[in-house]
Design a protein around this motif. Structure first.
Motif, mmCIF file in Angstrom:
data_model
loop_
_atom_site.group_PDB
_atom_site.id
_atom_site.type_symbol
_atom_site.label_atom_id
_atom_site.label_comp_id
_atom_site.label_asym_id
_atom_site.label_seq_id
_atom_site.Cartn_x
_atom_site.Cartn_y
_atom_site.Cartn_z
ATOM 1 N N PRO A 158 -64.836 -34.622 43.199
ATOM 2 C CA PRO A 158 -65.731 -33.648 43.820
ATOM 3 C C PRO A 158 -65.140 -32.250 43.946
ATOM 4 C CG PRO A 158 -65.809 -35.714 45.011
ATOM 5 C CD PRO A 158 -64.693 -35.839 44.035
ATOM 6 N N ASN A 159 -63.844 -32.158 44.225
ATOM 7 C CA ASN A 159 -63.222 -30.841 44.363
ATOM 8 C C ASN A 159 -63.086 -30.152 43.009
ATOM 9 O OD1 ASN A 159 -62.842 -31.385 47.173
ATOM 10 N ND2 ASN A 159 -61.068 -32.615 46.646
ATOM 11 N N LEU A 160 -62.863 -30.929 41.954
ATOM 12 C CA LEU A 160 -62.836 -30.355 40.612
ATOM 13 C C LEU A 160 -64.228 -29.871 40.216
ATOM 14 C CD1 LEU A 160 -60.581 -33.044 38.874
ATOM 15 C CD2 LEU A 160 -59.886 -30.777 39.688
ATOM 16 N N ILE A 161 -65.256 -30.642 40.572
ATOM 17 C CA ILE A 161 -66.629 -30.216 40.301
ATOM 18 C C ILE A 161 -66.940 -28.932 41.059
ATOM 19 C CG2 ILE A 161 -69.058 -30.840 40.619
ATOM 20 C CD1 ILE A 161 -68.264 -33.754 40.136
ATOM 21 N N ALA A 162 -66.505 -28.862 42.316
ATOM 22 C CA ALA A 162 -66.731 -27.648 43.107
ATOM 23 C C ALA A 162 -66.081 -26.441 42.444
ATOM 24 C CB ALA A 162 -66.181 -27.841 44.522
ATOM 25 N N LEU A 166 -67.813 -22.992 41.042
ATOM 26 C CA LEU A 166 -67.370 -21.667 41.480
ATOM 27 C C LEU A 166 -67.065 -20.764 40.293
ATOM 28 C CD1 LEU A 166 -65.092 -22.627 44.497
ATOM 29 C CD2 LEU A 166 -67.220 -21.316 44.595
ATOM 30 N N LEU A 167 -66.456 -21.317 39.251
ATOM 31 C CA LEU A 167 -66.186 -20.512 38.060
ATOM 32 C C LEU A 167 -67.486 -20.027 37.423
ATOM 33 C CD1 LEU A 167 -63.235 -22.373 36.280
ATOM 34 C CD2 LEU A 167 -63.150 -20.406 37.818
ATOM 35 N N GLN A 168 -68.559 -20.766 37.633
ATOM 36 C CA GLN A 168 -69.862 -20.348 37.116
ATOM 37 C C GLN A 168 -70.624 -19.471 38.100
ATOM 38 O OE1 GLN A 168 -71.091 -23.616 33.832
ATOM 39 N NE2 GLN A 168 -71.862 -24.030 35.857
ATOM 40 N N GLY A 169 -70.022 -19.205 39.263
ATOM 41 C CA GLY A 169 -70.662 -18.355 40.253
ATOM 42 C C GLY A 169 -71.738 -19.032 41.069
ATOM 43 N N GLU A 170 -71.753 -20.368 41.100
ATOM 44 C CA GLU A 170 -72.775 -21.127 41.831
ATOM 45 C C GLU A 170 -72.169 -21.639 43.134
ATOM 46 O OE1 GLU A 170 -75.179 -23.805 39.390
ATOM 47 O OE2 GLU A 170 -74.104 -23.034 37.639
ATOM 48 N N LEU A 171 -72.445 -20.937 44.229
ATOM 49 C CA LEU A 171 -71.783 -21.233 45.495
ATOM 50 C C LEU A 171 -72.379 -22.447 46.206
ATOM 51 C CD1 LEU A 171 -71.239 -17.641 46.968
ATOM 52 C CD2 LEU A 171 -69.938 -18.877 45.208
ATOM 53 N N ALA A 172 -73.703 -22.588 46.171
ATOM 54 C CA ALA A 172 -74.349 -23.667 46.931
ATOM 55 C C ALA A 172 -73.900 -25.055 46.462
ATOM 56 C CB ALA A 172 -75.869 -23.529 46.863
ATOM 57 N N ARG A 175 -70.303 -25.728 47.479
ATOM 58 C CA ARG A 175 -70.151 -26.075 48.894
ATOM 59 C C ARG A 175 -70.494 -27.545 49.135
ATOM 60 N NH1 ARG A 175 -73.713 -23.022 50.486
ATOM 61 N NH2 ARG A 175 -72.450 -21.116 50.556
ATOM 62 N N GLU A 176 -71.545 -28.031 48.503
ATOM 63 C CA GLU A 176 -71.947 -29.426 48.668
ATOM 64 C C GLU A 176 -70.870 -30.388 48.155
ATOM 65 O OE1 GLU A 176 -75.970 -30.538 47.573
ATOM 66 O OE2 GLU A 176 -76.507 -28.426 47.460
ATOM 67 N N TRP A 177 -70.272 -30.044 47.022
ATOM 68 C CA TRP A 177 -69.268 -30.936 46.453
ATOM 69 C C TRP A 177 -67.959 -30.893 47.240
ATOM 70 C CZ3 TRP A 177 -69.733 -34.991 43.549
ATOM 71 C CH2 TRP A 177 -70.881 -35.140 42.779
#
Length: 292
Positions: A158-162, A166-172, A175-177
Protein backbone atom coordinates in the motif's frame (compact mmCIF):
# COMPACT_ATOMS: atom_id res chain seq x y z
CA UNK A 1 -16.15 2.07 2.69
CA UNK A 2 -15.51 2.34 -1.04
CA UNK A 3 -12.93 0.01 -2.59
CA UNK A 4 -9.43 1.44 -2.74
CA UNK A 5 -8.61 2.84 -6.17
CA UNK A 6 -6.49 0.61 -8.38
CA UNK A 7 -5.63 0.99 -12.05
CA UNK A 8 -7.12 -1.31 -14.63
CA UNK A 9 -5.08 -4.41 -15.36
CA UNK A 10 -3.25 -4.01 -18.68
CA UNK A 11 -0.20 -5.39 -20.48
CA UNK A 12 0.46 -8.18 -17.98
CA UNK A 13 1.30 -10.89 -20.52
CA UNK A 14 5.06 -10.91 -19.68
CA UNK A 15 4.16 -12.65 -16.39
CA UNK A 16 2.24 -15.87 -17.18
CA UNK A 17 1.34 -18.47 -14.61
CA UNK A 18 2.64 -21.26 -16.86
CA UNK A 19 -0.81 -22.82 -16.65
CA UNK A 20 -0.36 -24.29 -20.12
CA UNK A 21 2.79 -26.16 -19.10
CA UNK A 22 1.29 -27.42 -15.87
CA UNK A 23 -1.94 -28.39 -17.59
CA UNK A 24 -0.01 -30.24 -20.29
CA UNK A 25 1.99 -32.18 -17.68
CA UNK A 26 -1.10 -33.31 -15.77
CA UNK A 27 -2.89 -34.16 -19.01
CA UNK A 28 0.04 -36.36 -20.02
CA UNK A 29 -0.09 -38.20 -16.68
CA UNK A 30 -3.83 -38.75 -17.03
CA UNK A 31 -3.36 -40.12 -20.54
CA UNK A 32 -0.63 -42.48 -19.31
CA UNK A 33 -2.92 -43.72 -16.52
CA UNK A 34 -5.90 -44.25 -18.83
CA UNK A 35 -3.84 -46.07 -21.45
CA UNK A 36 -2.21 -48.26 -18.80
CA UNK A 37 -5.54 -49.04 -17.16
CA UNK A 38 -7.21 -49.96 -20.45
CA UNK A 39 -4.26 -52.11 -21.50
CA UNK A 40 -4.24 -53.91 -18.16
CA UNK A 41 -7.96 -54.53 -18.23
CA UNK A 42 -7.82 -56.07 -21.72
CA UNK A 43 -4.72 -58.19 -21.26
CA UNK A 44 -4.59 -60.95 -18.70
CA UNK A 45 -0.80 -61.24 -19.01
CA UNK A 46 -0.41 -57.50 -18.38
CA UNK A 47 -2.72 -57.77 -15.38
CA UNK A 48 -0.50 -60.47 -14.01
CA UNK A 49 2.57 -58.32 -14.60
CA UNK A 50 1.09 -55.25 -12.86
CA UNK A 51 1.44 -56.68 -9.38
CA UNK A 52 1.19 -54.41 -6.33
CA UNK A 53 5.01 -54.04 -6.05
CA UNK A 54 5.23 -53.02 -9.71
CA UNK A 55 2.40 -50.50 -9.37
CA UNK A 56 3.98 -49.13 -6.21
CA UNK A 57 7.34 -48.73 -7.94
CA UNK A 58 5.64 -46.99 -10.85
CA UNK A 59 3.84 -44.55 -8.55
CA UNK A 60 7.05 -43.82 -6.67
CA UNK A 61 8.83 -43.13 -9.96
CA UNK A 62 6.07 -40.74 -11.04
CA UNK A 63 6.20 -38.98 -7.68
CA UNK A 64 9.98 -38.59 -7.87
CA UNK A 65 9.71 -37.29 -11.42
CA UNK A 66 7.16 -34.67 -10.38
CA UNK A 67 9.14 -33.75 -7.28
CA UNK A 68 12.33 -33.35 -9.33
CA UNK A 69 10.53 -31.25 -11.95
CA UNK A 70 9.01 -28.81 -9.45
CA UNK A 71 12.20 -28.67 -7.37
CA UNK A 72 14.10 -27.72 -10.53
CA UNK A 73 11.49 -25.06 -11.29
CA UNK A 74 11.69 -23.64 -7.76
CA UNK A 75 15.50 -23.49 -7.98
CA UNK A 76 15.25 -21.60 -11.27
CA UNK A 77 12.77 -19.13 -9.77
CA UNK A 78 14.86 -18.68 -6.62
CA UNK A 79 18.02 -18.05 -8.65
CA UNK A 80 16.42 -15.35 -10.78
CA UNK A 81 14.71 -13.74 -7.78
CA UNK A 82 17.91 -13.60 -5.70
CA UNK A 83 19.78 -12.08 -8.64
CA UNK A 84 17.09 -9.40 -8.79
CA UNK A 85 17.53 -8.68 -5.08
CA UNK A 86 21.29 -8.35 -5.55
CA UNK A 87 20.95 -5.90 -8.44
CA UNK A 88 18.28 -3.90 -6.61
CA UNK A 89 20.49 -3.64 -3.50
CA UNK A 90 23.36 -2.46 -5.70
CA UNK A 91 21.20 0.33 -7.14
CA UNK A 92 20.77 -1.15 -10.63
CA UNK A 93 16.97 -1.11 -10.72
CA UNK A 94 16.78 -1.63 -14.49
CA UNK A 95 18.70 -4.90 -14.43
CA UNK A 96 16.91 -5.91 -11.23
CA UNK A 97 13.56 -5.45 -13.00
CA UNK A 98 14.73 -7.79 -15.79
CA UNK A 99 15.70 -10.46 -13.26
CA UNK A 100 12.42 -10.16 -11.37
CA UNK A 101 10.55 -10.43 -14.69
CA UNK A 102 12.45 -13.64 -15.34
CA UNK A 103 11.55 -14.84 -11.84
CA UNK A 104 7.87 -14.14 -12.57
CA UNK A 105 8.10 -16.23 -15.74
CA UNK A 106 9.76 -19.07 -13.82
CA UNK A 107 7.32 -19.03 -10.90
CA UNK A 108 5.68 -22.32 -9.98
CA UNK A 109 2.73 -20.96 -8.00
CA UNK A 110 0.79 -17.77 -7.35
CA UNK A 111 2.67 -16.44 -4.34
CA UNK A 112 6.02 -16.64 -6.15
CA UNK A 113 4.58 -14.84 -9.13
CA UNK A 114 2.92 -12.15 -7.02
CA UNK A 115 6.12 -11.50 -5.08
CA UNK A 116 8.17 -11.28 -8.29
CA UNK A 117 5.68 -8.95 -9.96
CA UNK A 118 5.58 -6.74 -6.85
CA UNK A 119 9.36 -6.44 -6.98
CA UNK A 120 9.22 -5.51 -10.67
CA UNK A 121 6.76 -2.79 -9.66
CA UNK A 122 9.09 -1.57 -6.92
CA UNK A 123 11.98 -1.36 -9.40
CA UNK A 124 9.90 0.57 -11.91
CA UNK A 125 8.63 2.87 -9.17
CA UNK A 126 12.20 3.63 -8.16
CA UNK A 127 12.94 4.43 -11.81
CA UNK A 128 9.99 6.84 -11.88
CA UNK A 129 7.69 4.70 -14.07
CA UNK A 130 4.72 5.20 -11.77
CA UNK A 131 1.96 4.28 -14.21
CA UNK A 132 3.43 0.89 -15.09
CA UNK A 133 4.28 0.23 -11.43
CA UNK A 134 0.65 0.89 -10.50
CA UNK A 135 -0.54 -1.65 -13.04
CA UNK A 136 1.71 -4.31 -11.53
CA UNK A 137 0.81 -3.44 -7.93
CA UNK A 138 -2.85 -3.57 -8.93
CA UNK A 139 -2.34 -7.06 -10.35
CA UNK A 140 -0.69 -8.18 -7.11
CA UNK A 141 -3.43 -6.68 -4.95
CA UNK A 142 -6.19 -8.28 -6.97
CA UNK A 143 -4.52 -11.69 -6.78
CA UNK A 144 -4.51 -11.64 -2.96
CA UNK A 145 -1.61 -14.11 -3.02
CA UNK A 146 0.68 -12.14 -0.69
CA UNK A 147 -1.72 -11.84 2.23
CA UNK A 148 -0.93 -15.22 3.77
CA UNK A 149 2.22 -16.25 1.89
CA UNK A 150 4.35 -13.08 2.21
CA UNK A 151 2.70 -10.88 4.87
CA UNK A 152 5.63 -8.43 5.04
CA UNK A 153 5.26 -7.50 1.36
CA UNK A 154 1.49 -7.45 1.80
CA UNK A 155 2.04 -4.71 4.40
CA UNK A 156 4.50 -2.78 2.21
CA UNK A 157 2.56 -2.68 -1.03
CA UNK A 158 0.00 0.00 0.00
CA UNK A 159 2.79 2.48 0.75
CA UNK A 160 4.44 1.75 -2.60
CA UNK A 161 1.07 2.30 -4.31
CA UNK A 162 0.69 5.58 -2.43
CA UNK A 163 4.12 6.70 -3.64
CA UNK A 164 3.20 5.82 -7.22
CA UNK A 165 0.02 7.90 -7.00
CA UNK A 166 2.00 10.82 -5.54
CA UNK A 167 4.43 10.72 -8.45
CA UNK A 168 1.39 11.08 -10.69
CA UNK A 169 0.12 14.01 -8.63
CA UNK A 170 -2.96 12.16 -7.33
CA UNK A 171 -3.23 13.03 -3.65
CA UNK A 172 -6.60 11.51 -2.72
CA UNK A 173 -5.82 7.88 -3.65
CA UNK A 174 -2.34 8.27 -2.15
CA UNK A 175 -3.91 9.27 1.15
CA UNK A 176 -6.27 6.28 1.08
CA UNK A 177 -3.46 3.83 0.43
CA UNK A 178 -1.30 5.29 3.20
CA UNK A 179 -4.21 4.70 5.56
CA UNK A 180 -4.46 1.14 4.27
CA UNK A 181 -0.74 0.70 4.91
CA UNK A 182 -1.18 1.81 8.51
CA UNK A 183 -4.06 -0.64 8.97
CA UNK A 184 -1.99 -3.51 7.66
CA UNK A 185 0.99 -2.57 9.83
CA UNK A 186 -1.17 -3.07 12.96
CA UNK A 187 0.70 -0.57 15.09
CA UNK A 188 4.18 -1.44 13.83
CA UNK A 189 6.28 1.17 12.00
CA UNK A 190 5.07 0.95 8.39
CA UNK A 191 7.80 0.15 5.86
CA UNK A 192 8.27 2.47 2.87
CA UNK A 193 5.78 4.93 4.35
CA UNK A 194 7.91 7.82 5.59
CA UNK A 195 8.72 9.28 2.16
CA UNK A 196 5.13 9.29 0.81
CA UNK A 197 3.86 10.50 4.20
CA UNK A 198 6.21 13.50 4.16
CA UNK A 199 5.50 14.23 0.50
CA UNK A 200 1.74 14.16 1.09
CA UNK A 201 2.00 16.57 4.03
CA UNK A 202 4.08 18.94 1.92
CA UNK A 203 1.73 18.71 -1.06
CA UNK A 204 -1.11 19.63 1.30
CA UNK A 205 0.85 22.63 2.62
CA UNK A 206 1.37 21.14 6.10
CA UNK A 207 5.08 21.98 6.26
CA UNK A 208 5.33 22.20 10.05
CA UNK A 209 3.70 18.79 10.39
CA UNK A 210 6.11 17.43 7.77
CA UNK A 211 9.06 18.85 9.70
CA UNK A 212 7.79 17.28 12.93
CA UNK A 213 7.35 13.93 11.18
CA UNK A 214 10.92 14.08 9.87
CA UNK A 215 12.16 14.54 13.43
CA UNK A 216 9.96 11.88 15.04
CA UNK A 217 10.52 9.27 12.33
CA UNK A 218 14.26 9.55 12.02
CA UNK A 219 14.72 5.77 12.38
CA UNK A 220 12.47 5.13 9.38
CA UNK A 221 14.29 7.81 7.40
CA UNK A 222 17.70 6.34 8.22
CA UNK A 223 16.52 2.92 7.05
CA UNK A 224 15.95 4.21 3.51
CA UNK A 225 18.60 3.48 0.90
CA UNK A 226 19.22 4.30 -2.73
CA UNK A 227 16.96 6.68 -4.59
CA UNK A 228 14.41 6.89 -1.77
CA UNK A 229 17.10 8.10 0.64
CA UNK A 230 18.30 10.73 -1.84
CA UNK A 231 14.75 11.85 -2.59
CA UNK A 232 14.04 12.24 1.12
CA UNK A 233 17.12 14.48 1.44
CA UNK A 234 15.68 16.78 -1.21
CA UNK A 235 12.20 16.76 0.34
CA UNK A 236 13.72 17.52 3.76
CA UNK A 237 15.54 20.54 2.35
CA UNK A 238 12.35 21.70 0.65
CA UNK A 239 10.35 21.27 3.87
CA UNK A 240 12.81 23.21 6.02
CA UNK A 241 12.99 25.97 3.42
CA UNK A 242 9.20 26.26 3.46
CA UNK A 243 9.12 26.44 7.29
CA UNK A 244 11.95 28.94 7.88
CA UNK A 245 14.83 29.20 5.38
CA UNK A 246 16.87 31.47 7.67
CA UNK A 247 16.63 29.41 10.85
CA UNK A 248 17.30 26.13 9.01
CA UNK A 249 19.89 27.44 6.54
CA UNK A 250 22.66 25.06 7.68
CA UNK A 251 20.41 21.97 7.64
CA UNK A 252 19.01 22.92 4.25
CA UNK A 253 22.50 23.25 2.79
CA UNK A 254 23.58 19.94 4.30
CA UNK A 255 20.58 18.16 2.78
CA UNK A 256 21.14 19.84 -0.58
CA UNK A 257 24.79 18.84 -0.56
CA UNK A 258 23.72 15.21 -0.19
CA UNK A 259 21.03 15.67 -2.86
CA UNK A 260 23.56 17.08 -5.34
CA UNK A 261 25.44 13.79 -5.22
CA UNK A 262 22.39 12.04 -6.68
CA UNK A 263 21.95 10.53 -10.11
CA UNK A 264 20.69 12.83 -12.87
CA UNK A 265 17.25 11.17 -12.98
CA UNK A 266 16.69 10.73 -9.23
CA UNK A 267 14.33 13.72 -8.96
CA UNK A 268 12.85 13.74 -12.44
CA UNK A 269 9.63 11.88 -11.62
CA UNK A 270 9.34 13.47 -8.18
CA UNK A 271 9.38 17.02 -9.51
CA UNK A 272 7.48 16.47 -12.78
CA UNK A 273 4.02 17.04 -11.23
CA UNK A 274 5.11 19.05 -8.20
CA UNK A 275 5.63 22.66 -9.37
CA UNK A 276 6.62 23.99 -5.93
CA UNK A 277 9.41 21.44 -5.60
CA UNK A 278 10.56 22.10 -9.15
CA UNK A 279 10.72 25.84 -8.46
CA UNK A 280 12.72 25.17 -5.28
CA UNK A 281 15.18 22.99 -7.19
CA UNK A 282 15.66 25.61 -9.88
CA UNK A 283 16.20 28.30 -7.26
CA UNK A 284 18.78 26.14 -5.50
CA UNK A 285 20.59 25.13 -8.67
CA UNK A 286 19.44 21.51 -8.90
CA UNK A 287 18.66 20.02 -12.29
CA UNK A 288 15.00 19.49 -13.19
CA UNK A 289 15.06 17.70 -16.56
CA UNK A 290 11.28 17.26 -16.85
CA UNK A 291 8.72 20.05 -16.99
CA UNK A 292 5.15 19.70 -15.80
Amino acid sequence: MNPLPLPKERHLRPFPFFSAQKGGLWLLLVVIFVVSYNAASRSSSLREYLTPPVVTAFMVAVFLMLFGFFFWRIRRWSGAYNQGVSYFSAGDEQEAAHRFEEAARRSTQGAQRALSVAMVGQCLLSLGQASRALELFGSVERSGKLRGAVPAMHQWVPNLIAMAYLLQGELAPAREWLEEGRRRARGLPPTYAVLPDIILLCREGQYSAAQAALVSRIAEADALVGRDARRLKLVRAFTLDAVDPTMHAADIEASLTAARRSRPDDFEALSARWPELRAFMERRGLKTPVAA
